[in-house]
Design an enzyme around this catalytic site. Structure first.
Site, mmCIF file in Angstrom:
data_model
loop_
_atom_site.group_PDB
_atom_site.id
_atom_site.type_symbol
_atom_site.label_atom_id
_atom_site.label_comp_id
_atom_site.label_asym_id
_atom_site.label_seq_id
_atom_site.Cartn_x
_atom_site.Cartn_y
_atom_site.Cartn_z
ATOM 1 N N GLY A 1 0.808 -1.214 0.000
ATOM 2 C CA GLY A 1 0.000 0.000 0.000
ATOM 3 C C GLY A 1 0.841 1.263 0.000
ATOM 4 N N SER A 2 0.483 2.259 -0.786
ATOM 5 C CA SER A 2 1.309 3.451 -0.921
ATOM 6 C C SER A 2 0.508 4.571 -1.570
ATOM 7 C CB SER A 2 2.559 3.129 -1.740
ATOM 8 O OG SER A 2 2.207 2.410 -2.909
#
Length: 224
Positions: free
Chosen positions: A190-191
């Site tokens: 996730g980013s």
């Protein structure tokens, strides 16, 4: 033309090989020393993990945008979570418009150049690992900042690590000449990616919109 032809990103090859070797060793041990029911349970789990990593590291082949136009193309797949006016104090020291795209673990995590031009500023910032959608993550998390310059002006892009993603990968440096749509990096798990635009840019996306790199246009830059 198929925009979404499957390819495996180079960053995933080592991970998949390692995951495959570990899975084979565990399955061999399970086959000889554990009951069949546990063996099949572990087999199912191993298949799920391998499929997860395969989809995570996919790199769809998509046509490159036209480098001559004044459009800012989406640099990543994900969900638009922020469109707001802000004061950019790292490079511009003036008010700008920020568009933020959150990439969940199921999105393509390739990062692409939003425009063509020269990288006139680049900096890596070590930092925290707050959840990527938190407002403070743009200034406090591990991240990179880069400025693209061309005859239409300058825009900034940030790669921001999240609570799980702790490895930002980039393939560009200050002084490089780049083309819109080409791979410029990768963020694992996730980013978030931020795009910082001039105030007179015409925004062409909306909050909560799902977008795809090289396919959707974030904004149109003024030609004045």
């Amino acid at each position: 033309m198929n925009f979404f032809t499957f390819r495996l990103h180079k960053e995933g090859k080592r991970t998949l090989i390692l995951a495959g070797v570990v899975s084979i060793v565990i399955l061999a041990f399970s086959h000889f020393f554990l009951p069949d029911v546990l063996f099949y349970l572990i087999l199912g789990l191993a298949i799920f993990i391998l499929l997860f990593f395969t989809q995570f590291f996919r790199n769809p082949k998509r046509p490159l945008p036209s480098p001559e136009d004044n459009m800012v193309y989406c640099p990543a797949d994900g969900k638009v979570v922020v469109i707001e006016e802000m004061y950019e104090k790292e490079y511009f020291n003036e008010k700008k418009i920020q568009i933020s795209i959150f990439m969940s673990p199921v999105n393509v995590h390739v990062n692409r150049n939003p425009v063509s031009g020269q990288i006139t500023y680049f900096k890596y910032h070590p930092g925290k690992f707050l959840v990527a959608w938190a407002p403070k993550s743009s200034e406090e998390n591990e991240r990179t900042s880069m400025v693209y310059s061309n005859d239409k002006g300058e825009i900034m892009m940030k790669q921001i690590a999240g609570a799980v993603a702790r490895r930002i990968i980039y393939y560009i440096k200050k002084g490089d000449m780049v083309k819109a749509g080409e791979d410029m990096g990768f963020i694992k798990l996730g980013s978030r990616v931020d795009i910082i635009l001039p105030l007179d840019a015409k925004i062409l996306v909306s909050v909560n919109q799902m977008v795809k790199g090289n396919v959707d246009i974030l904004a149109e830059l003024s030609l004045q």
